[in-house]
Motif scaffolding. Structure first.
Motif, PDB file in Angstrom:
ATOM      1  N   PRO A   6       0.584  -1.316  -0.081  1.00  0.00           N
ATOM      2  CA  PRO A   6       0.129   0.023  -0.139  1.00  0.00           C
ATOM      3  C   PRO A   6       0.863   1.279  -0.088  1.00  0.00           C
ATOM      4  O   PRO A   6       1.958   1.195   0.494  1.00  0.00           O
ATOM      5  CB  PRO A   6      -0.750  -0.363   1.291  1.00  0.00           C
ATOM      6  CG  PRO A   6      -0.959  -1.715   1.503  1.00  0.00           C
ATOM      7  CD  PRO A   6       0.377  -1.997   1.215  1.00  0.00           C
ATOM      8  N   GLY A   7       0.258   2.336  -0.504  1.00  0.00           N
ATOM      9  CA  GLY A   7       1.119   3.587  -0.826  1.00  0.00           C
ATOM     10  C   GLY A   7       0.893   4.157  -2.128  1.00  0.00           C
ATOM     11  O   GLY A   7       0.232   3.687  -2.919  1.00  0.00           O
ATOM     12  N   ARG A   8       1.572   5.041  -2.253  1.00  0.00           N
ATOM     13  CA  ARG A   8       1.662   5.858  -3.578  1.00  0.00           C
ATOM     14  C   ARG A   8       1.791   4.865  -4.619  1.00  0.00           C
ATOM     15  O   ARG A   8       3.032   4.151  -4.593  1.00  0.00           O
ATOM     16  CB  ARG A   8       2.425   7.022  -3.601  1.00  0.00           C
ATOM     17  CG  ARG A   8       2.483   7.953  -4.790  1.00  0.00           C
ATOM     18  CD  ARG A   8       3.049   9.122  -4.904  1.00  0.00           C
ATOM     19  NE  ARG A   8       2.555  10.199  -4.003  1.00  0.00           N
ATOM     20  CZ  ARG A   8       3.226  11.302  -3.546  1.00  0.00           C
ATOM     21  NH1 ARG A   8       4.302  11.692  -3.830  1.00  0.00           N
ATOM     22  NH2 ARG A   8       2.442  12.045  -2.634  1.00  0.00           N
ATOM     23  N   GLY A   9       1.127   4.928  -5.912  1.00  0.00           N
ATOM     24  CA  GLY A   9       1.472   3.927  -6.844  1.00  0.00           C
ATOM     25  C   GLY A   9       1.195   2.297  -6.608  1.00  0.00           C
ATOM     26  O   GLY A   9       1.529   1.810  -7.446  1.00  0.00           O
ATOM     27  N   ALA A  10       0.586   2.310  -5.539  1.00  0.00           N
ATOM     28  CA  ALA A  10       0.113   0.887  -5.225  1.00  0.00           C
ATOM     29  C   ALA A  10      -0.783   0.257  -6.354  1.00  0.00           C
ATOM     30  O   ALA A  10      -1.598   0.953  -6.931  1.00  0.00           O
ATOM     31  CB  ALA A  10      -0.414   0.718  -3.758  1.00  0.00           C
ATOM     32  N   VAL A  11      -0.742  -0.980  -6.853  1.00  0.00           N
ATOM     33  CA  VAL A  11      -1.447  -1.747  -7.498  1.00  0.00           C
ATOM     34  C   VAL A  11      -2.492  -2.491  -6.859  1.00  0.00           C
ATOM     35  O   VAL A  11      -2.250  -3.451  -5.861  1.00  0.00           O
ATOM     36  CB  VAL A  11      -0.628  -2.658  -8.511  1.00  0.00           C
ATOM     37  CG1 VAL A  11      -1.410  -3.136  -9.593  1.00  0.00           C
ATOM     38  CG2 VAL A  11       0.337  -1.627  -9.234  1.00  0.00           C
ATOM     39  N   VAL A  12      -3.918  -2.707  -7.414  1.00  0.00           N
ATOM     40  CA  VAL A  12      -4.751  -3.244  -6.380  1.00  0.00           C
ATOM     41  C   VAL A  12      -5.501  -4.085  -8.129  1.00  0.00           C
ATOM     42  O   VAL A  12      -5.371  -3.728  -8.880  1.00  0.00           O
ATOM     43  CB  VAL A  12      -5.771  -2.318  -5.737  1.00  0.00           C
ATOM     44  CG1 VAL A  12      -4.987  -1.953  -4.608  1.00  0.00           C
ATOM     45  CG2 VAL A  12      -6.335  -1.323  -6.639  1.00  0.00           C
ATOM     46  N   THR A  13      -6.389  -5.021  -7.412  1.00  0.00           N
ATOM     47  CA  THR A  13      -7.251  -5.715  -8.384  1.00  0.00           C
ATOM     48  C   THR A  13      -8.281  -6.260  -7.416  1.00  0.00           C
ATOM     49  O   THR A  13      -8.465  -6.233  -6.139  1.00  0.00           O
ATOM     50  CB  THR A  13      -6.592  -6.955  -8.974  1.00  0.00           C
ATOM     51  OG1 THR A  13      -7.435  -7.183 -10.223  1.00  0.00           O
ATOM     52  CG2 THR A  13      -6.137  -7.967  -8.197  1.00  0.00           C
ATOM     53  N   HIS A  14      -9.373  -6.782  -8.179  1.00  0.00           N
ATOM     54  CA  HIS A  14     -10.610  -7.267  -7.367  1.00  0.00           C
ATOM     55  C   HIS A  14     -10.249  -9.021  -6.850  1.00  0.00           C
ATOM     56  O   HIS A  14      -9.259  -9.351  -7.334  1.00  0.00           O
ATOM     57  CB  HIS A  14     -11.707  -7.488  -8.252  1.00  0.00           C
ATOM     58  CG  HIS A  14     -11.630  -8.191  -9.313  1.00  0.00           C
ATOM     59  ND1 HIS A  14     -11.863  -9.758  -9.522  1.00  0.00           N
ATOM     60  CD2 HIS A  14     -11.295  -7.899 -10.800  1.00  0.00           C
ATOM     61  CE1 HIS A  14     -11.342 -10.165 -10.580  1.00  0.00           C
ATOM     62  NE2 HIS A  14     -11.235  -9.210 -11.519  1.00  0.00           N
ATOM     63  N   ASN A  15     -10.941  -9.300  -6.056  1.00  0.00           N
ATOM     64  CA  ASN A  15     -10.723 -10.954  -5.461  1.00  0.00           C
ATOM     65  C   ASN A  15     -11.780 -11.641  -6.049  1.00  0.00           C
ATOM     66  O   ASN A  15     -12.205 -12.684  -5.328  1.00  0.00           O
ATOM     67  CB  ASN A  15     -10.761 -10.787  -4.171  1.00  0.00           C
ATOM     68  CG  ASN A  15     -10.052 -11.873  -3.426  1.00  0.00           C
ATOM     69  OD1 ASN A  15      -9.276 -12.296  -4.093  1.00  0.00           O
ATOM     70  ND2 ASN A  15     -10.650 -12.472  -2.118  1.00  0.00           N
ATOM     71  N   LEU A  16     -12.487 -11.394  -7.163  1.00  0.00           N
ATOM     72  CA  LEU A  16     -13.426 -12.519  -7.957  1.00  0.00           C
ATOM     73  C   LEU A  16     -12.860 -13.397  -8.847  1.00  0.00           C
ATOM     74  O   LEU A  16     -13.471 -13.963  -9.614  1.00  0.00           O
ATOM     75  CB  LEU A  16     -14.557 -11.552  -8.506  1.00  0.00           C
ATOM     76  CG  LEU A  16     -15.780 -11.485  -7.585  1.00  0.00           C
ATOM     77  CD1 LEU A  16     -15.281 -10.458  -6.364  1.00  0.00           C
ATOM     78  CD2 LEU A  16     -16.769 -10.724  -8.436  1.00  0.00           C
ATOM     79  N   TYR A  17     -11.498 -13.280  -8.918  1.00  0.00           N
ATOM     80  CA  TYR A  17     -10.554 -14.481  -9.742  1.00  0.00           C
ATOM     81  C   TYR A  17     -10.876 -15.675  -9.140  1.00  0.00           C
ATOM     82  O   TYR A  17     -10.955 -15.890  -7.951  1.00  0.00           O
ATOM     83  CB  TYR A  17      -9.387 -13.913  -9.757  1.00  0.00           C
ATOM     84  CG  TYR A  17      -8.690 -12.855 -10.441  1.00  0.00           C
ATOM     85  CD1 TYR A  17      -8.764 -12.921 -12.060  1.00  0.00           C
ATOM     86  CD2 TYR A  17      -8.394 -11.483  -9.816  1.00  0.00           C
ATOM     87  CE1 TYR A  17      -8.228 -11.545 -12.481  1.00  0.00           C
ATOM     88  CE2 TYR A  17      -7.989 -10.587 -10.416  1.00  0.00           C
ATOM     89  CZ  TYR A  17      -7.801 -10.515 -11.865  1.00  0.00           C
ATOM     90  OH  TYR A  17      -7.442  -9.227 -12.473  1.00  0.00           O
ATOM     91  N   GLN A  18     -10.649 -16.571 -10.174  1.00  0.00           N
ATOM     92  CA  GLN A  18     -10.556 -18.124  -9.701  1.00  0.00           C
ATOM     93  C   GLN A  18      -9.128 -18.125  -9.079  1.00  0.00           C
ATOM     94  O   GLN A  18      -8.273 -17.344  -9.319  1.00  0.00           O
ATOM     95  CB  GLN A  18     -10.776 -19.057 -10.808  1.00  0.00           C
ATOM     96  CG  GLN A  18     -11.890 -19.039 -11.512  1.00  0.00           C
ATOM     97  CD  GLN A  18     -13.001 -19.682 -10.501  1.00  0.00           C
ATOM     98  OE1 GLN A  18     -12.694 -20.701  -9.844  1.00  0.00           O
ATOM     99  NE2 GLN A  18     -14.339 -19.126 -10.791  1.00  0.00           N
ATOM    100  N   PRO A  19      -8.971 -19.007  -7.990  1.00  0.00           N
ATOM    101  CA  PRO A  19      -7.685 -19.063  -7.296  1.00  0.00           C
ATOM    102  C   PRO A  19      -6.352 -19.057  -8.049  1.00  0.00           C
ATOM    103  O   PRO A  19      -5.436 -18.334  -7.849  1.00  0.00           O
ATOM    104  CB  PRO A  19      -7.686 -20.335  -6.626  1.00  0.00           C
ATOM    105  CG  PRO A  19      -9.174 -20.529  -6.208  1.00  0.00           C
ATOM    106  CD  PRO A  19      -9.946 -20.007  -7.395  1.00  0.00           C
ATOM    107  N   GLN A  20      -6.377 -19.964  -9.198  1.00  0.00           N
ATOM    108  CA  GLN A  20      -5.016 -20.087 -10.012  1.00  0.00           C
ATOM    109  C   GLN A  20      -5.011 -18.858 -10.773  1.00  0.00           C
ATOM    110  O   GLN A  20      -3.844 -18.470 -11.188  1.00  0.00           O
ATOM    111  CB  GLN A  20      -5.331 -21.371 -10.972  1.00  0.00           C
ATOM    112  CG  GLN A  20      -6.480 -21.330 -12.146  1.00  0.00           C
ATOM    113  CD  GLN A  20      -7.646 -21.607 -11.617  1.00  0.00           C
ATOM    114  OE1 GLN A  20      -7.820 -21.692 -10.113  1.00  0.00           O
ATOM    115  NE2 GLN A  20      -8.735 -21.800 -12.410  1.00  0.00           N
TER     116      GLN A  20
END
Length: 274
Positions: free
Chosen positions: A157-171
């Motif tokens: 976390p912090g400036r420039g952090a990359v995020v995504t959702h958690n609805l992916y399949q585990p693999q």
């Protein structure tokens, strides 16, 4: 703010790739072109294969959309409606299914449509659906979604952090995490050069204790070690990173406005020719 039935609670779970795209399109179109919502199967296919505001690009056929809708319907995320004549239309139940409010849903929709992105990119893109004026306004939304397990950080976390959702399949999530390295690369530690000893004075008529070293042909003296990074260097890098983020936001806002206008024009043309 969209109300969520406290007795029911969220029902979300990981989705397949086509299901994520279809659900994201339904949410997006409901917010950006409400006059054309709910969507027909053909409109869903067009939105899923749209070139702007999508990653990765997809070329789904009608049967792919139909399969995704059927699966989402069984999970309670989508409803099939009987439209004018024999045309079926579809609407989402993402508010209840995910357990989110309207701004949180805009953020989730952008992640479903575009996947991993920086917080700066996410704010700019989600703002076309719901107003998020500053990064400070986005951060509590991100914190709430992360706490509820709907969003994950791919870099610290912090400036420039990359995020995504958690609805992916585990693999799939494991693959995305590997692509982003699980964290920001560490900076090498630069050691300062050792101090140079003062020259030894030689008295007149006194021979030096040793002959001076002669550089052999083909031999190059090592350059001095670089000086350690200072606080000014760090501040400059932060300013450059901030400018890059602002430029990316402006670029995305421009693309989003053009895409919205194009989408609205397409909807008007469909209504005129339909």
């Amino acid at each position: 703010m969209q109300a969520v039935d406290p007795g029911e609670g969220p029902k979300w779970k990981p989705l397949e790739r086509n299901e994520r795209r279809v659900l994201g399109v339904l949410v997006e179109k409901a917010k950006t072109t409400p006059s054309a919502y709910p969507l027909t199967l053909n409109a869903l296919r067009t939105g899923s294969n749209q070139k702007s505001n999508r990653f990765p690009s997809m070329e789904l056929e009608e049967h792919h959309i139909e399969d995704a809708v059927e699966s989402l319907q069984k999970q309670g995320a989508v409803t099939r409606l009987q439209g004018d004549g024999r045309t079926e239309k579809f609407r989402h139940h993402a508010y209840e299914w995910l357990g989110v409010d309207k701004v949180e849903l805009a953020v989730m929709a952008e992640l479903l449509l575009r996947g991993a992105q920086t917080l700066g990119e996410l704010r700019a893109r989600a703002s076309r659906m719901e107003p998020i004026k500053t990064q400070g306004d986005l951060q509590p939304i991100v914190n709430a979604l992360v706490e509820r397990g709907l969003m994950v950080y791919l870099t610290p976390p912090g400036r420039g952090a990359v995020v995504t959702h958690n609805l992916y399949q585990p693999q799939e999530l494991e693959k995305v995490q590997r692509e982003h390295g699980g964290g920001l690369p560490s900076q090498p530690v630069v050691q300062p050069a050792p101090p140079t000893p003062p020259p030894t004075s030689v008295r007149p008529n006194e021979a030096p204790s040793a002959a001076p070293e002669v550089m052999q042909p083909g031999f190059r003296e090592d350059p001095p070690a670089p000086a350690p990074r200072t606080a000014d260097d760090s501040d400059l890098r932060d300013q450059i990173e901030q400018l890059r983020g602002e430029l990316a936001e402006l670029r995305e806002e421009y693309k989003s406005e053009v895409a919205d206008l194009r989408s609205e024009l397409e909807d008007v043309l469909r209504q005129l020719t339909g």
